[in-house]
Write an enzyme that holds these catalytic residues in place. Structure first.
Site, PDB file in Angstrom:
ATOM      1  CB  CYS A  26      10.844  62.298  31.478  1.00  0.00           C
ATOM      2  SG  CYS A  26      11.984  63.634  31.940  1.00  0.00           S
ATOM      3  CB  CYS A  29      15.854  63.251  33.975  1.00  0.00           C
ATOM      4  SG  CYS A  29      14.548  64.434  34.325  1.00  0.00           S
ATOM      5  CB  SER A  30      13.290  59.203  34.881  1.00  0.00           C
ATOM      6  OG  SER A  30      13.578  59.607  36.219  1.00  0.00           O
ATOM      7  CB  CYS A  31       9.725  64.181  34.730  1.00  0.00           C
ATOM      8  SG  CYS A  31      11.121  65.313  34.874  1.00  0.00           S
TER       9      CYS A  31
END
Lengths: 127, 142
Positions: A26, A29-31
């Site tokens: 991602c 962000c950090s999906c």
């Protein structure tokens, strides 16, 4: 398979084959698919992985100990706010007879992100 | 949002920290999700405050991303989360700048009637329910 919930409302599975290796990131962000894989590891959230997975995936994979031959296509999937990708790792050869339960013991979290592959298990591991 | 958080393809970053990778391999499934206890608390507070229902997920991301690019690049992942949380709490007037700076609540009363905090026993069900992005549509995609 019945997995649902926050950060995993829409999950898409991408399959690794002999000719294709998938990697998930991602960049914004950090999906990450929480209901299936839990919370993401620290490196998944760090800038280096987010920046480089899409532009130099083979170098990133080498850092994780995965070296792919040139004839294997690498596909990188950038997860979004709505869609979370999950890698279906390639089954090592000769294991078609294993049950779902036995196969589950071989699959690793990292192989479902795409930074690891499942290697041929030892006889002990198959018990 | 054309901010610094849009890291895909950006040059100049070092290889992934070997310490992080080694942790991941040594304790499969137990690798570090956080670098410190402080980060775990920021994560928990962000989710708990989000469950007050005063903002949605997209607003939280915007709050994290809408920062000076140099500041974004020079802070860590959970520092971004903390910044986002502080911004939203102040915007929604749930906390004042003074309270944030002093680390103490100025409020005499308990939670106002319009707010309700989630109970511990409700958390699992809330996470399981999730928040689908699906919307009904009469037309097929183009």
């Amino acid at each position: 398979m019945g997995y649902e919930g926050r950060q995993g409302e829409h999950m898409e599975v991408v399959e690794n084959t002999v000719g294709v290796h998938n990697l998930v990131v991602c960049t914004l962000c950090s999906c990450y698919p929480w209901p299936v894989l839990g919370l993401p590891p620290t490196w998944y959230k760090a800038s280096s992985y987010r920046a480089r997975a899409v532009s130099e995936p083979r170098e990133v994979l080498k850092e994780f100990g995965v070296e792919l031959s040139a004839d294997v296509e690498v596909r990188v999937w950038d997860s979004t706010a709505e869609i979370r990708y999950l890698v279906l790792p390639q089954r090592p050869t000769g294991l078609d007879h294993l049950s779902e339960q036995q196969l589950a013991t071989l699959v690793t979290r990292d192989s479902m992100i795409g930074v690891a592959v499942i290697s041929q298990p030892s006889p002990d591991e198959l018990r | 949002m054309n901010g610094a958080h849009d890291l895909g393809g950006m040059h100049g970053f070092s290889p992934i920290s070997q310490a992080d990778i080694d942790q991941a391999n040594i304790e499969e499934g137990k690798s570090r999700n956080f670098s410190s206890l402080w980060e775990e608390k920021v994560f928990a507070m962000t989710l708990a405050c989000g469950m007050l229902g005063k903002w949605n997920l997209d607003q939280s991301r915007f709050a994290r991303e809408n920062v000076d690019p140099a500041h974004y690049l020079n802070s860590t992942y959970y520092e971004h989360w903390l910044h986002g949380l502080e911004t939203l709490l102040q915007e929604k007037k749930l906390i004042s700048k003074q309270e944030l700076e002093q680390g103490k609540s100025n409020s005499m009363s308990s939670l106002p009637a319009s707010l309700s905090a989630i109970k511990k026993e409700d958390v699992s069900a809330i996470l399981k329910k999730g928040g689908s992005a699906s919307l009904p549509s009469a037309r097929p995609p183009r």
